[in-house]
Design a protein around this motif. Sequence first.
Motif, PDB file in Angstrom:
ATOM      1  N   ILE A 135     -55.373  28.407   2.588  1.00  8.95           N
ATOM      2  CA  ILE A 135     -55.596  26.977   2.387  1.00  8.95           C
ATOM      3  C   ILE A 135     -57.037  26.778   1.930  1.00  8.95           C
ATOM      4  O   ILE A 135     -57.979  27.223   2.593  1.00  8.95           O
ATOM      5  N   SER A 136     -57.195  26.127   0.778  1.00  5.73           N
ATOM      6  CA  SER A 136     -58.523  25.893   0.204  1.00  5.73           C
ATOM      7  C   SER A 136     -58.735  24.405  -0.006  1.00  5.73           C
ATOM      8  O   SER A 136     -57.784  23.614  -0.012  1.00  5.73           O
ATOM      9  N   ASP A 137     -60.009  24.025  -0.205  1.00  5.79           N
ATOM     10  CA  ASP A 137     -60.288  22.623  -0.497  1.00  5.79           C
ATOM     11  C   ASP A 137     -60.096  22.368  -1.995  1.00  5.79           C
ATOM     12  O   ASP A 137     -59.704  23.265  -2.752  1.00  5.79           O
ATOM     13  N   ALA A 138     -60.394  21.135  -2.430  1.00  5.50           N
ATOM     14  CA  ALA A 138     -60.168  20.762  -3.830  1.00  5.50           C
ATOM     15  C   ALA A 138     -61.006  21.586  -4.798  1.00  5.50           C
ATOM     16  O   ALA A 138     -60.664  21.720  -5.978  1.00  5.50           O
ATOM     17  N   ASN A 139     -62.127  22.170  -4.322  1.00  2.18           N
ATOM     18  CA  ASN A 139     -63.009  22.978  -5.174  1.00  2.18           C
ATOM     19  C   ASN A 139     -62.654  24.456  -5.154  1.00  2.18           C
ATOM     20  O   ASN A 139     -63.308  25.262  -5.805  1.00  2.18           O
ATOM     21  N   GLY A 140     -61.633  24.802  -4.373  1.00  2.00           N
ATOM     22  CA  GLY A 140     -61.211  26.194  -4.324  1.00  2.00           C
ATOM     23  C   GLY A 140     -61.842  27.007  -3.212  1.00  2.00           C
ATOM     24  O   GLY A 140     -61.587  28.211  -3.096  1.00  2.00           O
ATOM     25  N   GLN A 141     -62.694  26.380  -2.374  1.00  2.00           N
ATOM     26  CA  GLN A 141     -63.321  27.103  -1.263  1.00  2.00           C
ATOM     27  C   GLN A 141     -62.294  27.305  -0.150  1.00  2.00           C
ATOM     28  O   GLN A 141     -61.645  26.362   0.303  1.00  2.00           O
ATOM     29  N   VAL A 142     -62.155  28.560   0.293  1.00  2.00           N
ATOM     30  CA  VAL A 142     -61.167  28.895   1.316  1.00  2.00           C
ATOM     31  C   VAL A 142     -61.563  28.275   2.656  1.00  2.00           C
ATOM     32  O   VAL A 142     -62.687  28.445   3.129  1.00  2.00           O
ATOM     33  N   LEU A 143     -60.621  27.549   3.243  1.00  2.00           N
ATOM     34  CA  LEU A 143     -60.847  26.911   4.537  1.00  2.00           C
ATOM     35  C   LEU A 143     -60.210  27.699   5.678  1.00  2.00           C
ATOM     36  O   LEU A 143     -60.788  27.850   6.747  1.00  2.00           O
ATOM     37  N   LYS A 144     -59.010  28.213   5.415  1.00  2.00           N
ATOM     38  CA  LYS A 144     -58.276  28.913   6.470  1.00  2.00           C
ATOM     39  C   LYS A 144     -57.223  29.834   5.849  1.00  2.00           C
ATOM     40  O   LYS A 144     -56.596  29.494   4.852  1.00  2.00           O
ATOM     41  N   THR A 145     -57.042  31.007   6.459  1.00  2.00           N
ATOM     42  CA  THR A 145     -55.972  31.917   6.078  1.00  2.00           C
ATOM     43  C   THR A 145     -55.058  32.097   7.277  1.00  2.00           C
ATOM     44  O   THR A 145     -55.517  32.468   8.376  1.00  2.00           O
ATOM     45  N   LEU A 146     -53.791  31.810   7.075  1.00  2.00           N
ATOM     46  CA  LEU A 146     -52.803  31.907   8.156  1.00  2.00           C
ATOM     47  C   LEU A 146     -51.945  33.152   7.955  1.00  2.00           C
ATOM     48  O   LEU A 146     -51.166  33.222   6.992  1.00  2.00           O
ATOM     49  N   PRO A 147     -52.070  34.152   8.828  1.00  2.00           N
ATOM     50  CA  PRO A 147     -51.192  35.328   8.743  1.00  2.00           C
ATOM     51  C   PRO A 147     -49.848  35.042   9.430  1.00  2.00           C
ATOM     52  O   PRO A 147     -49.808  34.768  10.633  1.00  2.00           O
ATOM     53  N   LEU A 148     -48.773  35.076   8.656  1.00  2.00           N
ATOM     54  CA  LEU A 148     -47.456  34.795   9.214  1.00  2.00           C
ATOM     55  C   LEU A 148     -46.726  36.064   9.633  1.00  2.00           C
ATOM     56  O   LEU A 148     -45.650  35.991  10.235  1.00  2.00           O
ATOM     57  N   GLY A 149     -47.319  37.223   9.296  1.00  2.00           N
ATOM     58  CA  GLY A 149     -46.732  38.491   9.736  1.00  2.00           C
ATOM     59  C   GLY A 149     -45.475  38.888   8.988  1.00  2.00           C
ATOM     60  O   GLY A 149     -45.264  38.513   7.826  1.00  2.00           O
ATOM     61  N   LYS A 150     -44.602  39.597   9.673  1.00  2.00           N
ATOM     62  CA  LYS A 150     -43.372  40.111   9.078  1.00  2.00           C
ATOM     63  C   LYS A 150     -42.312  39.013   9.035  1.00  2.00           C
ATOM     64  O   LYS A 150     -42.099  38.301  10.017  1.00  2.00           O
ATOM     65  N   SER A 151     -41.646  38.906   7.880  1.00  3.15           N
ATOM     66  CA  SER A 151     -40.636  37.864   7.714  1.00  3.15           C
ATOM     67  C   SER A 151     -39.464  38.389   6.884  1.00  3.15           C
ATOM     68  O   SER A 151     -39.661  39.162   5.942  1.00  3.15           O
ATOM     69  N   ALA A 152     -38.275  37.956   7.243  1.00  8.64           N
ATOM     70  CA  ALA A 152     -37.086  38.340   6.488  1.00  8.64           C
ATOM     71  C   ALA A 152     -36.920  37.418   5.289  1.00  8.64           C
ATOM     72  O   ALA A 152     -37.548  36.359   5.195  1.00  8.64           O
ATOM     73  N   GLN A 153     -36.090  37.845   4.357  1.00  6.17           N
ATOM     74  CA  GLN A 153     -35.803  37.023   3.185  1.00  6.17           C
ATOM     75  C   GLN A 153     -35.318  35.634   3.615  1.00  6.17           C
ATOM     76  O   GLN A 153     -34.542  35.492   4.549  1.00  6.17           O
TER      77      GLN A 153
END
Length: 227
Positions: A135-153
């Motif tokens: 998730i980044s702001d309007a200027n492209g600066q990263v605000l947060k990265t959410l690791p969702l881990g392993k996921s099925a199709q």
Amino acid sequence: MSAYDSTLANLGIGRTGAAATPTVQTAAQSQSLGQADFLKLMTAQMENQDPFNPVDNTQMVAQMAQFSQLSGITEMSTTLKAISDKLGNTSTADALSYVGKTVLTEGSVAYGRTGGGIAGAVELDGDATNVNVTISDANGQVLKTLPLGKSAQGTVTYDWDGKTEAGEDAGTGPFKISVLAQNGGANVTSRSLVWAPVESVNMTGASPTLTLPGIGQIATTAVRKVG
């Protein structure tokens, strides 16, 4: 020889004199026979049959059965068209009902909720051992990265509380969303799904479209969920 003449010839009916003068027909008309043509042919067949060798009743019954089948198909086609038109009207009414609601659809821009943060989802075309949402702001600066881990199709959801990596309030956006899904190091085709309010409905095209802030216009078929 036209299709009409060929049909008469197959029935043993000759065309002579003025009746044999061809009429002007389009290419489509010359290749098809309608219900009126069928009745004319059957009447001509009965009038011109040999009284000592009349047409077999079985053949006439078969011809009438074919005519009945043709009539049934024509009526069914008319009925299906009426149903299709009705469904089109229903789609328009359904589109209007979206106004004021929020929908989940494919997009890379999201606006924060009143209480802060955003909710969204990732649509995966295959199994993934690692899924990350950035998730980044309007200027492209990263605000947060959410690791969702392993996921099925399928679809995996997430909910961000609106806090940056440093624990600060990120505001109301707009936020840019990007996703990366991998399976053992190989990229998995994925799409970012975001929630957005429906501002209006555009009725000018062949089918109605919904107008969403930050995303633009989408077809109603692009809606995954309605909130």
